[in-house]
Motif scaffolding. Structure first.
Motif, PDB file in Angstrom:
ATOM      1  N   ASN A  88      55.523  18.940  13.964  1.00 30.96           N
ATOM      2  CA  ASN A  88      56.835  19.445  14.383  1.00 30.96           C
ATOM      3  C   ASN A  88      57.666  19.956  13.206  1.00 30.96           C
ATOM      4  O   ASN A  88      58.547  20.798  13.373  1.00 30.96           O
ATOM      5  CB  ASN A  88      57.616  18.339  15.109  1.00 30.96           C
ATOM      6  N   LYS A  89      57.359  19.431  12.004  1.00 29.02           N
ATOM      7  CA  LYS A  89      58.106  19.848  10.817  1.00 29.02           C
ATOM      8  C   LYS A  89      57.393  20.949  10.032  1.00 29.02           C
ATOM      9  O   LYS A  89      57.970  21.508   9.100  1.00 29.02           O
ATOM     10  CB  LYS A  89      58.333  18.649   9.896  1.00 29.02           C
ATOM     11  N   ARG A  90      56.160  21.252  10.410  1.00 29.81           N
ATOM     12  CA  ARG A  90      55.385  22.243   9.639  1.00 29.81           C
ATOM     13  C   ARG A  90      56.085  23.602   9.589  1.00 29.81           C
ATOM     14  O   ARG A  90      56.164  24.231   8.533  1.00 29.81           O
ATOM     15  CB  ARG A  90      53.986  22.407  10.240  1.00 29.81           C
ATOM     16  N   ILE A  92      59.272  24.289   9.885  1.00 25.62           N
ATOM     17  CA  ILE A  92      60.464  24.214   9.032  1.00 25.62           C
ATOM     18  C   ILE A  92      60.060  24.227   7.558  1.00 25.62           C
ATOM     19  O   ILE A  92      60.660  24.927   6.730  1.00 25.62           O
ATOM     20  CB  ILE A  92      61.278  22.948   9.353  1.00 25.62           C
ATOM     21  N   ASN A  93      59.033  23.440   7.228  1.00 26.92           N
ATOM     22  CA  ASN A  93      58.573  23.373   5.842  1.00 26.92           C
ATOM     23  C   ASN A  93      58.026  24.711   5.375  1.00 26.92           C
ATOM     24  O   ASN A  93      58.255  25.123   4.230  1.00 26.92           O
ATOM     25  CB  ASN A  93      57.487  22.300   5.698  1.00 26.92           C
ATOM     26  N   LEU A  94      57.290  25.401   6.246  1.00 30.08           N
ATOM     27  CA  LEU A  94      56.737  26.702   5.880  1.00 30.08           C
ATOM     28  C   LEU A  94      57.849  27.729   5.695  1.00 30.08           C
ATOM     29  O   LEU A  94      57.804  28.545   4.767  1.00 30.08           O
ATOM     30  CB  LEU A  94      55.746  27.174   6.945  1.00 30.08           C
ATOM     31  N   ASP A  95      58.854  27.701   6.565  1.00 30.34           N
ATOM     32  CA  ASP A  95      59.997  28.603   6.409  1.00 30.34           C
ATOM     33  C   ASP A  95      60.704  28.346   5.077  1.00 30.34           C
ATOM     34  O   ASP A  95      61.098  29.292   4.379  1.00 30.34           O
ATOM     35  CB  ASP A  95      60.999  28.406   7.562  1.00 30.34           C
ATOM     36  N   SER A  96      60.859  27.080   4.726  1.00 28.16           N
ATOM     37  CA  SER A  96      61.515  26.730   3.471  1.00 28.16           C
ATOM     38  C   SER A  96      60.692  27.188   2.270  1.00 28.16           C
ATOM     39  O   SER A  96      61.237  27.728   1.298  1.00 28.16           O
ATOM     40  CB  SER A  96      61.736  25.219   3.386  1.00 28.16           C
ATOM     41  N   LEU A  97      59.381  26.972   2.341  1.00 25.65           N
ATOM     42  CA  LEU A  97      58.494  27.390   1.262  1.00 25.65           C
ATOM     43  C   LEU A  97      58.556  28.899   1.067  1.00 25.65           C
ATOM     44  O   LEU A  97      58.632  29.396  -0.056  1.00 25.65           O
ATOM     45  CB  LEU A  97      57.059  26.952   1.559  1.00 25.65           C
ATOM     46  N   LYS A  98      58.555  29.626   2.169  1.00 28.15           N
ATOM     47  CA  LYS A  98      58.641  31.099   2.100  1.00 28.15           C
ATOM     48  C   LYS A  98      59.941  31.515   1.418  1.00 28.15           C
ATOM     49  O   LYS A  98      59.938  32.380   0.531  1.00 28.15           O
ATOM     50  CB  LYS A  98      58.559  31.696   3.503  1.00 28.15           C
ATOM     51  N   GLN A  99      61.043  30.923   1.799  1.00 27.13           N
ATOM     52  CA  GLN A  99      62.344  31.310   1.252  1.00 27.13           C
ATOM     53  C   GLN A  99      62.469  30.940  -0.220  1.00 27.13           C
ATOM     54  O   GLN A  99      62.942  31.737  -1.036  1.00 27.13           O
ATOM     55  CB  GLN A  99      63.471  30.644   2.056  1.00 27.13           C
ATOM     56  N   ILE A 100      62.035  29.736  -0.569  1.00 25.60           N
ATOM     57  CA  ILE A 100      62.125  29.278  -1.956  1.00 25.60           C
ATOM     58  C   ILE A 100      61.268  30.142  -2.879  1.00 25.60           C
ATOM     59  O   ILE A 100      61.703  30.562  -3.956  1.00 25.60           O
ATOM     60  CB  ILE A 100      61.709  27.801  -2.057  1.00 25.60           C
TER      61      ILE A 100
END
Length: 253
Positions: A88-90, A92-100
């Motif tokens: 369920n958090k994957r 969100i984590n992938l979106d964050s990784l992409k942005q960072i």
């Protein structure tokens, strides 16, 4: 300037940099020890959190900002792969990784480590989105431009393999190019077990099972590198799982 003054200035500068780099030094130590206290191939979450925090603090120092940013992106990518398993958090984590990684690439476009992670994150993000979203965001062209600029054959091959192919709309990616670039990636870096896995997976998709098994056996024969323990341990697991799938296919014939 006298020799004494020059020497004193050099010592003073070195001491200043040492102090300024303490957060970076500690973060690098955490990254080097990223396999410690792991549960199987799952990284210790506390260690991942600590190295992120230290790299983030070190980024405030302009004298080490690029190195610290590179470390922060690497630690975030490592955490995404090895410390987060909640489906369920994957997203969100992938979106964050992409942005960072995207923000870091905007600042340091010539940094190969940052470029690699940014292009990898883009590829994964684009593969998980529906094709129209991927096209609208220009994922394929962004990955192509970033990976081509740094000669990152692994990323180019994976992008051609995973990103959606839409005839008449996109001329890129293509399965033939996936074969070309993944073969080059393995040739250029035979120590990376994922180069074996990605090419073997492509051979599996091509139904070239004997070739895939040969590539898998070559990868498994390399063992695990001590400085890439979790990465190679996961890579060996991926290779063995693919080996099982291929053997199951062959047993049905």
């Amino acid at each position: 300037m006298s020799r004494f003054v020059k020497t004193f200035a050099s010592v003073l500068l070195g001491a200043t940099l040492l102090f300024a780099n303490e957060d970076l030094r500690m973060a690098d130590s955490c990254y080097a020890a990223r396999a410690e206290q792991a549960n199987g191939d799952r990284a210790n979450v506390k260690n991942v959190k600590l190295m992120k925090e230290l790299y983030l603090k070190a980024m405030q120092d302009s004298s080490v900002a690029e190195r610290a940013t590179q470390g922060y992106v690497k630690s975030f990518y490592f955490g995404f792969r090895f410390a987060h398993y909640d489906k369920n958090k994957r997203k969100i984590n992938l979106d964050s990784l992409k942005q960072i990684s995207e923000d870091a690439y905007a600042k340091y476009p010539k940094n190969k480590e940052i470029s690699h992670i940014y292009a990898s994150a883009l590829s994964m993000w684009g593969a998980e989105k529906n094709p129209l979203t991927s096209v609208k965001e220009g994922v394929a062209s962004k990955v192509r431009d970033v990976a081509t600029a740094t000669g990152d054959y692994q990323i180019l091959g994976r992008a051609h393999q995973l990103l959606p192919y839409i005839p008449l709309v996109l001329s890129w990616p293509s399965k033939d190019s996936a074969d070309h670039y993944l073969s080059l990636a393995l040739k250029n870096d035979p120590k990376d077990l994922y180069n074996y896995f990605f090419l073997a997976e492509l051979r599996f998709d091509q139904k070239r099972y004997a070739d895939a098994l040969d590539i898998i056996n070559r990868g498994l024969s390399r063992g695990v590198r001590t400085n890439n323990f979790l990465e190679d341990k996961r890579g060996r697991w991926q290779l063995k799982e693919l080996q099982k799938r291929i053997n199951a296919k062959l047993d049905k014939k």
